[in-house]
Design an enzyme around this catalytic site. Structure first.
Site: not given
Ligand code: PA5
Length: 463
Positions: A295, A324, A437
């Protein structure tokens, strides 16, 4: 103090195409770095610079109020339920996961020294919210709703559900004692509600963005409520802050780290930054780092308004688990990453591996410790990445405690601020987040967003 080892990002180790001549770069950038550090320190007290997070280590007043409230409610609640998202949750999750005893919520009250369990709701999945609310005894739950803006749809919708249930269980008056709100001191819907309803409140200080707020009441309150030593955290920040005031790049690990990441990105094409702690307790530090780095540095335009579209893509990994899973790609796939290790020198536990099955191929493990194994795996992964000419850097924490963890997190914050200056962007805004938003507000029918809603409906219909 924590240490920072950058040798495996040097061209001498990973070759000139993938590494840097680090000492030469330090010399070339010496003045620029000194300028950046003194400028940040000069600007930190000025309103509107979004640098107040640099003062949080010295915020004795907040510390006092947090401790006072935590001791006042001590023993009253079995659960803390934190509602928040992004910067209002990730620091809390990272620190509590790292510093509380493992599997805290499964321990008995006595094992928790009478401190409550802690839960974070940082998403809006209806099943998981409902599932959690069904198992929590709300009468014995303190709800800490955290939102700087006071209107984030995810957090406030959760709060509406929780408030409704609390009120039904406890009654119109009593329920208020189970709510504590952390938000802006003056503005926003949550501030308005808190004042109307008479909730206890804490403040997200001005000029502290969500992703830089872990050491404000956003983090300190939940930490204190579950018994984390917040003085130790403050000491860690203060000592690191003092060290990072040094304007000499040869002495300042945040500056070294920022410059190495920045140059590896722009000069060597390392557009991905993998955070890989070798400690399960640090797993969520990677989530916190991912938000901070993404951000803050992922930006469209530079300070002059040029379109730059920059920012390294942060990725989370966990050692040894991801050896792994992801290491195959990191060793042999595109050479476009820097791998950041976090190591813990001394674990709290020394866990012996019993000397059994000596007659089999796993006999060699017997008599060693789990500590030997995890450290050997971190060392060998680092060497194998170097063999494949992949740059890595390593932060080492002497121990995993609040003092060193605070140093790591604060160092990352300063590093991010310095990197932002090197990229010449605004580190502290998040227009891309705000846009999403606003679209959510529009789609959900918030007043004032009618025009956006219409445009959005048209766009959605056409894709
Ligand atoms: O770092 C940020 O600014 C964001 O991630 C915010 O923390 C996040 O969007 C939540 O915002 P708020 O605290 O206003 O609810």
């Amino acid at each position: 103090m924590i240490t920072f080892d950058y040798r495996n990002a040097d061209a001498m180790v990973v070759g000139p195409e993938n590494g840097l001549n680090i000492q030469k770069e330090f010399t070339e950038y010496k003045e620029r770095i000194a300028e950046i550090i003194s400028d940040l320190n000069k600007r930190k007290d000025k309103p509107g610079q979004w640098l107040q997070w640099m003062n949080l280590g010295y915020n004795e007043e907040t510390l006092w109020y947090v401790k006072e409230y935590a001791s006042m409610v001590r023993g009253r609640f079995d659960n803390i339920l934190v509602l928040g998202i992004g910067g209002s949750a990730l620091g809390g999750i990272a620190v509590t996961e790292a510093l509380l005893k493992p599997y805290w919520n499964l321990l008995t009250k006595e094992q928790r020294d009478n401190f409550p369990r802690i839960f974070f709701l940082d998403n809006i999945d209806p099943d998981s919210i409902n599932g959690l609310l069904d198992i929590l005894d709300l009468k014995k739950t303190l709800v800490n709703v955290i939102t700087k803006s006071g209107s984030t749809a995810e957090t406030m919708s959760q709060f509406m559900i929780v408030k409704d249930r609390l009120e039904k269980e406890l009654g119109e008056d009593e329920y208020r004692k189970n709510v504590v709100a952390t938000t802006d001191k003056q503005t926003g819907v949550l501030r308005q509600i808190a004042e109307q309803e008479g909730y206890k409140t804490f403040v997200v200080p001005d000029d502290v963005g969500g992703r830089f707020s872990v050491f404000s009441a956003v983090g300190l309150l939940p930490f204190a409520l579950v018994g984390i030593d917040i003085d130790e955290i403050m000491n860690g920040i203060k000592d690191m802050d003092l060290a990072l005031k040094n304007t000499d790049i040869n002495e300042n690990i945040a500056a070294q780290y920022a410059l190495i990441q920045y140059l590896l990105d722009i000069k060597r094409g390392k557009h991905i930054s993998v955070m890989m702690p070798y400690s399960s307790r640090l797993k969520y530090v990677s989530d916190w780092y991912v938000q901070l780095w993404a951000e803050s540095l992922g930006k469209n335009t530079d300070k002059e308004g040029n379109h730059v579209h920059i920012g390294q893509t942060p990725v989370k990994a966990l050692g040894a688990t991801d050896q792994h899973s992801q290491i195959q790609l990191y060793n042999e796939g595109p050479n476009d990453k820097i791998i950041n290790f976090i190591r813990v020198k001394e674990f709290d536990t020394t866990l012996d591996i019993p000397k059994i099955f000596e007659y089999t191929g796993i006999g060699y493990l017997g008599g060693k410790t789990m500590n030997d194994l995890i450290n050997a795996e971190a060392d060998s992964t680092r060497v194998s990445l170097s063999d494949y000419e992949r740059p890595t850097v390593t932060i080492t924490m002497p121990k995993l405690n609040g003092y060193y963890l605070a140093q790591v997190l604060y160092m990352f914050e300063v590093q991010t601020a310095i990197a932002g200056e090197l990229y010449n962007i605004n580190t502290f805004n998040q227009p891309g987040v705000e846009q999403a938003k606003n679209y959510t507000y529009a789609l959900m029918g918030r007043a004032g967003y009618e025009d956006s809603a219409k445009t959005l409906q048209m766009k959605m219909a056409s894709v």
